[in-house]
Design a protein around this motif. Structure first.
Motif, short mmCIF file in Angstrom:
data_model
loop_
_atom_site.label_atom_id
_atom_site.label_comp_id
_atom_site.label_asym_id
_atom_site.label_seq_id
_atom_site.Cartn_x
_atom_site.Cartn_y
_atom_site.Cartn_z
N LYS A 171 -7.18 2.14 -7.67
CA LYS A 171 -6.26 1.96 -6.54
C LYS A 171 -6.06 0.50 -6.15
CE LYS A 171 -7.93 6.35 -4.62
NZ LYS A 171 -7.32 7.13 -5.68
N GLN A 172 -6.41 -0.41 -7.09
CA GLN A 172 -6.24 -1.84 -6.82
C GLN A 172 -5.50 -2.48 -7.98
OE1 GLN A 172 -7.77 -3.27 -4.14
NE2 GLN A 172 -9.32 -1.76 -3.56
N TRP A 209 -2.30 3.22 -4.39
CA TRP A 209 -2.89 1.89 -4.53
C TRP A 209 -2.76 1.18 -3.20
CZ3 TRP A 209 1.92 0.34 -3.64
CH2 TRP A 209 2.97 0.81 -4.41
N GLN A 210 -3.59 0.13 -3.04
CA GLN A 210 -3.54 -0.58 -1.76
C GLN A 210 -3.62 -2.09 -1.96
OE1 GLN A 210 -6.78 1.00 0.45
NE2 GLN A 210 -8.34 0.25 -0.98
N ASP A 211 -3.00 -2.77 -1.02
CA ASP A 211 -3.06 -4.23 -0.95
C ASP A 211 -2.68 -4.91 -2.28
OD1 ASP A 211 -3.35 -6.53 0.44
OD2 ASP A 211 -5.52 -6.70 0.13
N LYS A 219 -4.21 8.17 -1.40
CA LYS A 219 -3.81 6.76 -1.55
C LYS A 219 -3.59 6.47 -3.02
CE LYS A 219 -4.60 3.85 1.53
NZ LYS A 219 -5.23 3.17 2.61
N GLU A 244 2.82 -0.04 3.80
CA GLU A 244 2.45 -1.38 4.26
C GLU A 244 2.87 -2.42 3.24
OE1 GLU A 244 -1.75 -1.91 5.25
OE2 GLU A 244 -1.72 0.12 6.07
N THR A 253 0.85 -1.19 0.00
CA THR A 253 0.00 0.00 0.00
C THR A 253 0.88 1.24 0.00
OG1 THR A 253 -1.76 -1.12 1.20
CG2 THR A 253 -1.76 1.28 1.32
N LYS A 254 0.54 2.19 -0.90
CA LYS A 254 1.35 3.41 -0.97
C LYS A 254 0.45 4.65 -1.02
CE LYS A 254 4.72 6.25 -1.63
NZ LYS A 254 5.38 6.68 -0.38
N SER A 255 0.75 5.62 -0.18
CA SER A 255 0.03 6.90 -0.18
C SER A 255 1.04 8.03 -0.24
CB SER A 255 -0.79 7.07 1.10
OG SER A 255 -1.60 5.96 1.33
#
Ligand SMILES: Nc1ncnc2c1ncn2[C@@H]1O[C@H](COP(=O)(O)OP(=O)(O)OP(=O)(O)O)[C@@H](O)[C@H]1O
Length: 349
Positions: A218-219, A21-23, A19, A59, A12-14
């Motif tokens: 974001k995925q 993208w995440q997970d 944000k 993360e 995950t990057k913000s």
């Protein structure tokens, strides 16, 4: 030597409250060519920079050669970075140095090789990239395509095991893009490096990589053998591969339902959707230039994909079976459907 695997898990990057993208979880298989697609601004370049530790996701993990680069010391990160060769969008050449010195730079900076040894390596990489004769030119004196090839030559001098390529097609005409794609496939055949290409070029995505993924909303929409994405009926994938206005991708970000319905109504009334043609399915993959070593990634991927075949959608399974290229005249491979099991005979001519 086979390139190394890159295993990304739950990334995950913000930037501040934004944000990106995440997970995100995916594994770049060792020595195979993978490509990551996505509309502009979905964070493809950010992903690439995260893999080499230039940006730090908050993360997740990025495990390269047994080391999680988000947890390791700066000394370990320095060592891991030596495994990488990176081709940035504009080649990232030093404007005041000629091509020879640009390509020689990492060798002078990171090794204790003699100038004659450096000369041998630099000329070899320049030749591989079709640049012999241009070594005295400054980056400002050559075309964009040559700059990219010079950037690639420089990315190769330290014998990387992982090559990251940021939009090889940007600023290039379709023919030069195909030549550069061929060069990447040929390099994979010659040095068996793990390659990740970030692009929005549909043609490249369909013909070059062994594995394909796509970032959207974001995925990571999907990542896997190329046939999975190429046969996907996911609306965003279909829209992207067709360069069409019809679908969830809008001018600057995703659309709402109302806009999607309005655009569909226009197409139903006979307006053109903006794409060139209806693209679906698996097309033949680009092969290494005849005379070069056989691309080892092909056989490795076949073995790997056979193991996971039953987990893939039926259309992807069929695409994989149709594109599998081995010497046996006939082979029997199970095709799974809805959890069921059916034996299918796969004939080849
Ligand atoms: N260092 C940074 N600081 C703050 N925001 C950043 C930084 N780098 C990138 N971004 C933001 O992250 C988002 C994704 O950018 P990125 O360049 O990775 O997209 P991309 O998918 O590569 O797009 P394109 O295909 O247009 O090159 C953008 O909104 C960008 O503004």
């Amino acid at each position: 030597m086979v390139g190394v695997e890159v295993a990304v898990e739950g990334l995950t990057k913000s930037f501040g409250s934004q944000k990106i993208w995440q997970d995100v979880s995916l594994t770049l298989p060792a020595g195979e060519v993978s490509a990551l697609l996505g509309p502009s601004g979905t964070g493809k370049s950010v992903f690439l920079k995260s893999l080499i530790g230039l940006l730090r996701p908050e993360e997740g993990s990025i495990v390269i050669d047994g080391t999680d680069i988000l947890q390791c010391s700066s000394r370990e990160l320095y060592e891991i970075r030596k495994l990488f060769g990176v081709l940035f969008q504009d080649g990232a050449l030093f404007g005041s140095m000629n091509l020879y010195d640009n390509v020689a730079f990492p060798l002078r900076e990171h090794t204790k090789k003699s100038e004659s040894e450096i000369r041998r390596i630099v000329m070899e990489k320049l030749e591989l990239n079709g640049l012999v004769g241009a070594e005295g030119k400054l980056p400002g004196e050559i075309s964009g395509g040559m700059r990219k090839r010079a950037g690639l030559a420089r990315a190769l001098v330290l014998d990387p095991q992982i090559i990251l390529v940021d939009e090889p097609d940007s600023g290039l005409d379709p023919v030069r893009t195909t030549y550069l794609s061929q060069l990447l496939i040929d390099i994979n055949a010659q040095i068996d490096a793990t390659i990740l290409i970030v692009t929005h070029n549909i043609n490249l995505a369909r013909t070059v990589p062994d594995n394909l993924g796509m970032l959207f909303r974001k995925q990571l929409v999907m990542f896997g053998p190329r046939e999975v994405l190429l046969t996907s009926d996911e609306p965003v994938v279909h829209q992207f591969l067709n360069g069409s206005k019809i679908g969830p991708i809008g001018m600057s970000e995703e659309k709402d339902e109302v806009q999607m319905a309005q655009e569909q109504a226009l197409v139903d009334a006979g307006h053109h959707h903006g794409g060139t043609d209806d693209v679906y399915g698996v097309v033949p993959q680009m092969q290494a230039t005849p005379g070069l070593p056989v691309r080892q990634a092909v056989a490795r991927r076949q073995a790997r994909v056979r193991e996971i075949l039953h987990t893939l959608p039926v259309e992807a399974q069929q695409g994989i079976l149709a594109s599998m290229n081995d010497d046996a005249a006939t082979q029997v491979i199970p095709v799974y459907d809805d959890g069921g099991f059916e034996q299918s005979s796969f004939e080849r001519g």
